[in-house]
Design an enzyme around this catalytic site. Structure first.
Site, short mmCIF file in Angstrom:
data_model
loop_
_atom_site.label_atom_id
_atom_site.label_comp_id
_atom_site.label_asym_id
_atom_site.label_seq_id
_atom_site.Cartn_x
_atom_site.Cartn_y
_atom_site.Cartn_z
N HIS A 27 0.84 -1.20 0.00
CA HIS A 27 0.00 0.00 0.00
C HIS A 27 0.88 1.26 0.00
O HIS A 27 0.73 2.13 -0.86
CB HIS A 27 -0.92 -0.03 1.23
N GLU A 28 1.81 1.31 0.92
CA GLU A 28 2.65 2.51 1.01
C GLU A 28 3.56 2.62 -0.21
O GLU A 28 3.78 3.71 -0.72
CB GLU A 28 3.50 2.49 2.30
ZN ZN Z 1 -2.67 5.16 2.12
#
Ligand code: ZN
Ligand code: ADP
Length: 676
Positions: free
Chosen positions: A472-473
């Site tokens: 995600h990051e």
């Molecule tokens: Zn995020």
């Protein structure tokens, strides 16, 4: 650590040694009518105690009948209140019962009554007595009398107890509410103003030197100091000295500091008060405090009255008419307006107000003749931040690797108070690590901590979750890296901090206006996290909630506030006055509402597919990044460059930067400080 002390005293509103005695007057214990009541009450208890000394000893009918009556020891029986019989012994028999009667301090008096016992009913008692007398004959002859006795003490207490308790509660509340302010918590001073007065004895030592940046605001306010110092110069020409100025700006930008600097430089008494100090539960107290404040101020003129958080009383009247509690605030505001009109312009009282919500203030307060001037105090730009850093770095012992330009660049969006906080935190972090100097890394840690909250290293995260967070990051980082207008990335981390499980940190550019392209790229980068989850795992998680919220807000404001949608057109439904009369009704039709919804959805959908495209095209880089993250937890710009190559548009931006000097060189604080 000695440096820390001095730093704190800058942030502290009250000069040392002045805390206990804000009025500057000598403290003498005031005589208070409440003491008299106390003394009377004590006397009452004492008298009651001594007159009643000696209570009869309890006994029972059996004992009375079988011992006392039988032996003829009783002289008299008094039936008290139909419920108790007091027994008086014959004089000669007293000695017989001495051992029983000796109760130490509370022994019955020699005259009696000596014993008592409780009776169920007078009839039964009389019958019992008669039969006993019949049995024992002359021996058992006693005088029987009846008496109704009132215990005044308990009667009075019964009546008084409730009011006394009420009084105590009331008193306690008053104490709590008047917070030991100017009135010293005294119940009789509720209507007095709670202002802190700084005058000749209790100097405000703040000077304009301590206020960094804010050039325009400072200039305006320096003029006010001039007014107070040389009023003649202005009045000679027929000009009027302004009555008041309103400092408007976000919290922590130095409004209070500026006001204090005025007091410090102008050499006149300074009344400081917060808007909420006027507000009390009781009707009329606020207005009376305003009156008192102005009375005091006029006595001490020329002087400055500073009202912090003036929105607490200055909020526009007549809103929310359904809330009756507004009345008291309105009265307070009306009184303030009256007072500001009431005094002569040249009387030498200048009122400074501070607020971060000028938009909700009542317009009557801002019209000419009251707060004639509005001084805007904005968040500092990079150059101002540098100056603020220089003020707050002064007390710290710095290592050579600290560069003030670098720090200023690392802290976009920070207020003066945030910067003061960073410097303080950095010193604390360095001290915790037993360093002798505060290093660059300590400042970076402090910034992280202030932006993101505390690190939560021991939060339990499973390996699966960790992978999702990492991808995600990495998604955010990849997308933003490859978009021209997205903010440059500083670092990506999957160390949980505060509420967040991971974060990609950007360095927002200093810009006054934002273009449509920039906003679209922002939205796209923010969606990068969710896009990564979709592309990599074909599953989505709740972890993107924060991102989605941000995206929705941006999209909404693009369409409804900034007129950036072709279909909705160049309209803005933003109400900057904050006094909209249509708070419940939308200012547009149902049809437009539907159009807005559709436009928001389309904008976000397009951005989302753009993000997905970028991630699919750069899947290899994205994967490398995520794996690096899983391994190291934190990665920086250098690692991004390593994977994706340098951002082609990075160079140009660097040239626009106002602080072009090399920010890797250590700052020679000495030379910098002399400049400010
Ligand atoms: Zn995020
Ligand atoms: P507010 O605008 O909320 O009244 P304050 O004046 O109380 O903010 O600022 C809080 C603290 O932040 C100050 O005591 C000071 O240490 C720091 N600060 C804010 N602005 C500045 C500035 N321009 N220069 C130096 N210090 C500042």
């Amino acid at each position: 650590m000695a440096e820390k002390e001095t730093k704190n005293s800058v942030g502290n509103n009250i000069p040392k040694g002045n805390k206990k005695n804000p009025g500057g007057a000598k403290f003498t214990p005031k005589f208070n009518p409440i003491y008299i009541y106390g003394i009377l009450l004590l006397a009452f208890f004492a008298i009651n105690y001594y007159t009643n000394s000696g209570t009869p000893v309890e006994t029972s009918w059996q004992e009375v009948k079988n011992t006392m009556l039988k032996n003829g020891d009783i002289a008299k029986i008094v039936v008290v209140n139909k419920s108790q019989s007091d027994i008086f012994l014959k004089e000669g028999s007293y000695e017989k019962y001495k051992s029983k009667l000796d109760q130490g301090f509370g022994s019955p008096a020699k005259v009696g009554p000596h014993f008592f016992f409780t009776i169920g009913s007078v009839d039964v008692f009389e019958k019992n007595l008669e039969s006993a007398q019949a049995e024992f004959g002359d021996n058992a002859k006693v005088t029987l009398t009846y008496e109704t006795r009132v215990n005044y003490f308990s009667e009075v207490m019964g009546w008084l107890l409730f009011p006394l308790i009420m009084l105590a509660i009331w008193f306690w509340f008053y104490r709590r509410m008047s917070k030991g302010g100017g009135g010293g918590g005294n119940i009789f001073n509720v209507g007095k103003s709670q202002a802190k007065i700084f005058d000749k004895e209790s100097r405000v030592s703040t000077t304009f030197k301590e206020v960094a940046g804010l050039a325009e605001a400072k200039q305006e306010i320096e003029e006010i100091v001039e007014f107070l110092k040389n009023p003649d110069r202005y009045t000679k020409l027929g000009g009027k000295i302004p009555k008041g100025a309103l400092l408007v700006g976000p919290p922590g930008t130095g409004k209070t500091l500026l006001a204090k600097a005025v007091a410090g430089e102008a050499d006149v008494p300074f009344f400081s008060m917060s808007g909420s100090d006027f507000v009390e539960m009781f009707v009329g107290v606020g207005a009376s405090r305003v009156r008192d404040l102005f009375k005091q101020a006029k006595e001490k003129a020329p002087c400055i009255v500073f009202i912090d958080e003036i929105d607490a009383i200055g909020r526009a009247r007549g809103r929310n008419p359904n809330m009756g509690s507004n009345d008291e605030r309105e009265n307070t505001l009306n009184q303030l307006l009256t007072e500001m009109d009431g005094f002569d312009t040249n009387s030498g009282v200048i009122i400074l107000g501070a607020t971060n919500r000028a938009d909700i203030l009542d317009r009557a307060l801002m019209r000419a003749g009251r707060f004639d001037r509005q001084i805007h105090v904005e968040l500092p730009d990079v150059i101002d931040r540098k100056e603020i850093f220089l003020v707050h770095l002064r007390p710290l012992t710095l290592s050579e690797d600290v560069n003030v330009n670098f720090l200023a660049k690392q802290t976009p969006g920070f207020s003066g108070a945030d910067i003061a906080n960073v410097c303080n935190e950095a010193a604390l972090i360095a001290a915790r690590k037993q360093k002798t100097k505060v290093e660059k890394q300590d400042f970076l840690d402090a910034v992280d901590r202030i932006v993101g909250g505390l690190e939560k290293k021991n939060k339990i995260i499973t390996a699966d979750e960790k992978a999702i967070i990492a991808y995600h990051e990495a998604g955010h980082a990849t997308v933003s890296w490859l978009l021209e207008h997205a903010h440059p990335l500083v670092k990506v981390t999957i160390v949980p901090r505060g509420k967040a499980l991971g974060a990609a940190w950007y360095l927002p550019e200093e810009r006054q206006i934002t273009t449509r392209e920039q906003m679209l790229d922002e939205v796209c980068a923010t969606l990068g996290g969710r896009a990564a989850e979709t592309v990599v795992f074909s599953k989505i998680s709740s972890g993107a909630q924060n991102d989605l919220e941000k995206v929705t807000k941006t999209a909404y404001s693009m369409i409804c506030y900034f007129g950036m949608s072709d279909k909705v057109g160049n309209v803005s439904y933003y109400d900057s006055s904050g006094q909209s009369d249509y708070s419940f009704n939308k200012p547009y039709s149902e049809k437009t509402a539907e159009l807005i919804d559709a436009e928001i959805k389309e904008l976000i959908d397009i951005a989302f597919s753009r993000a997905k495209d970028i991630l699919i095209k750069n899947a290899e880089g994205h994967k490398q990044l995520a794996e690096l993250l899983l391994e190291r937890e934190v990665i920086f710009t250098e690692d991004m460059e390593h994977i994706f190559g340098p951002r082609p548009w990075g160079k140009k931006k660097e040239e626009d930067n106002p602080l072009k000097e090399d920010d890797t060189q250590p700052t020679s604080l000495e030379s910098e400080i002399t400049k400010v």
